[in-house]
Scaffold this motif. Structure first.
Motif, PDB file in Angstrom:
ATOM      1  N   ASP A   1      -3.521   3.711  -1.937  1.00 20.56           N
ATOM      2  CA  ASP A   1      -3.318   3.065  -3.229  1.00 20.56           C
ATOM      3  C   ASP A   1      -2.824   1.659  -2.948  1.00 20.56           C
ATOM      4  O   ASP A   1      -1.711   1.472  -2.454  1.00 20.56           O
ATOM      5  CB  ASP A   1      -2.293   3.853  -4.049  1.00 20.56           C
ATOM      6  CG  ASP A   1      -2.113   3.311  -5.454  1.00 20.56           C
ATOM      7  OD1 ASP A   1      -2.431   2.135  -5.694  1.00 20.56           O
ATOM      8  OD2 ASP A   1      -1.627   4.073  -6.306  1.00 20.56           O
TER       9      ASP A   1
ATOM     10  N   GLY B   1      -2.477  -0.668  -5.244  1.00 19.89           N
ATOM     11  CA  GLY B   1      -2.028  -1.274  -6.500  1.00 19.89           C
ATOM     12  C   GLY B   1      -3.166  -1.339  -7.493  1.00 19.89           C
ATOM     13  O   GLY B   1      -3.363  -0.437  -8.291  1.00 19.89           O
ATOM     14  N   SER B   2      -3.955  -2.392  -7.417  1.00 22.58           N
ATOM     15  CA  SER B   2      -5.083  -2.519  -8.339  1.00 22.58           C
ATOM     16  C   SER B   2      -6.337  -1.821  -7.818  1.00 22.58           C
ATOM     17  O   SER B   2      -7.264  -1.572  -8.574  1.00 22.58           O
ATOM     18  CB  SER B   2      -5.382  -3.987  -8.627  1.00 22.58           C
ATOM     19  OG  SER B   2      -5.728  -4.658  -7.430  1.00 22.58           O
TER      20      SER B   2
ATOM     21  N   ARG C   1      -7.793   0.048 -11.057  1.00 24.54           N
ATOM     22  CA  ARG C   1      -6.937   0.328 -12.224  1.00 24.54           C
ATOM     23  C   ARG C   1      -7.348  -0.596 -13.355  1.00 24.54           C
ATOM     24  O   ARG C   1      -7.746  -1.680 -13.205  1.00 24.54           O
ATOM     25  CB  ARG C   1      -5.470   0.087 -11.892  1.00 24.54           C
ATOM     26  CG  ARG C   1      -4.909   1.163 -11.038  1.00 24.54           C
ATOM     27  CD  ARG C   1      -3.368   1.192 -11.126  1.00 24.54           C
ATOM     28  NE  ARG C   1      -2.943   2.502 -10.717  1.00 24.54           N
ATOM     29  CZ  ARG C   1      -2.903   2.896  -9.455  1.00 24.54           C
ATOM     30  NH1 ARG C   1      -3.203   2.070  -8.495  1.00 24.54           N
ATOM     31  NH2 ARG C   1      -2.530   4.135  -9.160  1.00 24.54           N
TER      32      ARG C   1
ATOM     33  N   LYS D   1       0.817  -1.202   0.000  1.00 19.28           N
ATOM     34  CA  LYS D   1       0.000   0.000   0.000  1.00 19.28           C
ATOM     35  C   LYS D   1       0.858   1.263   0.000  1.00 19.28           C
ATOM     36  O   LYS D   1       1.973   1.281   0.506  1.00 19.28           O
ATOM     37  CB  LYS D   1      -0.967   0.017   1.173  1.00 19.28           C
ATOM     38  CG  LYS D   1      -0.339   0.289   2.511  1.00 19.28           C
ATOM     39  CD  LYS D   1      -1.404   0.325   3.586  1.00 19.28           C
ATOM     40  CE  LYS D   1      -0.786   0.694   4.925  1.00 19.28           C
ATOM     41  NZ  LYS D   1      -1.749   0.745   5.991  1.00 19.28           N
ATOM     42  N   LYS D   2       0.271   2.300  -0.606  1.00 12.70           N
ATOM     43  CA  LYS D   2       0.932   3.600  -0.677  1.00 12.70           C
ATOM     44  C   LYS D   2      -0.080   4.645  -0.216  1.00 12.70           C
ATOM     45  O   LYS D   2      -1.233   4.637  -0.651  1.00 12.70           O
ATOM     46  CB  LYS D   2       1.363   3.879  -2.118  1.00 12.70           C
ATOM     47  CG  LYS D   2       2.003   5.227  -2.328  1.00 12.70           C
ATOM     48  CD  LYS D   2       2.352   5.435  -3.797  1.00 12.70           C
ATOM     49  CE  LYS D   2       2.791   6.863  -4.016  1.00 12.70           C
ATOM     50  NZ  LYS D   2       2.886   7.196  -5.432  1.00 12.70           N
TER      51      LYS D   2
END
Length: 125
Positions: free
Chosen positions: A22, A24-25, A125, A2-3
């Motif tokens: 975020d 990733g997906s 995404r 995670k971001k």
């Protein structure tokens, strides 16, 4: 992995949470209050103005992850008064002119800072 999403284009978090994550997906926004990040004040115009600002804030958090409103698959709208549903819905529809995401809308007893609306989103995404 995670971001944390942090952008000055949306209001700063008012507690121990991130504007968004975020994954990733998947990108998940925190609930966005109708605070204008330039002034720190609620948007004017009642629930319509507050809905517009909350969605602009969602849009800004998503942009911080490189996404747009078209990436949203689910929103949750928290309303102080369900009688404001029609006014909220009219503004909401302008942000999703085609292929709108799934949505829940619920009336709550109280929102932070006594807002009329708060909106959160899940995007892919």
């Amino acid at each position: 992995m995670k971001k944390i999403i942090a952008t000055t284009a949306a209001p700063a978090a008012i507690g121990p949470y991130s504007q968004g994550i975020d994954g990733g997906s998947v990108v998940i926004t925190s609930g966005q209050l109708p605070i204008d990040p330039a002034t720190g004040a609620f948007a004017e115009g009642g629930v319509a103005g507050q809905t517009r600002q909350s969605l602009e804030n969602v849009k800004a958090v998503l942009a911080g992850a490189g996404l747009t409103m078209e990436n949203i698959v689910k929103t949750t709208v928290f309303l102080k008064d369900m009688n404001d549903f029609a006014a909220m819905n009219e503004v909401y529809a302008t942000f999703f002119p085609s292929e709108p995401p799934a949505r829940s809308a619920v009336e709550v007893a109280r929102l932070p800072k006594d807002a009329l609306v708060e909106i959160e989103a899940i995007a892919v995404r």
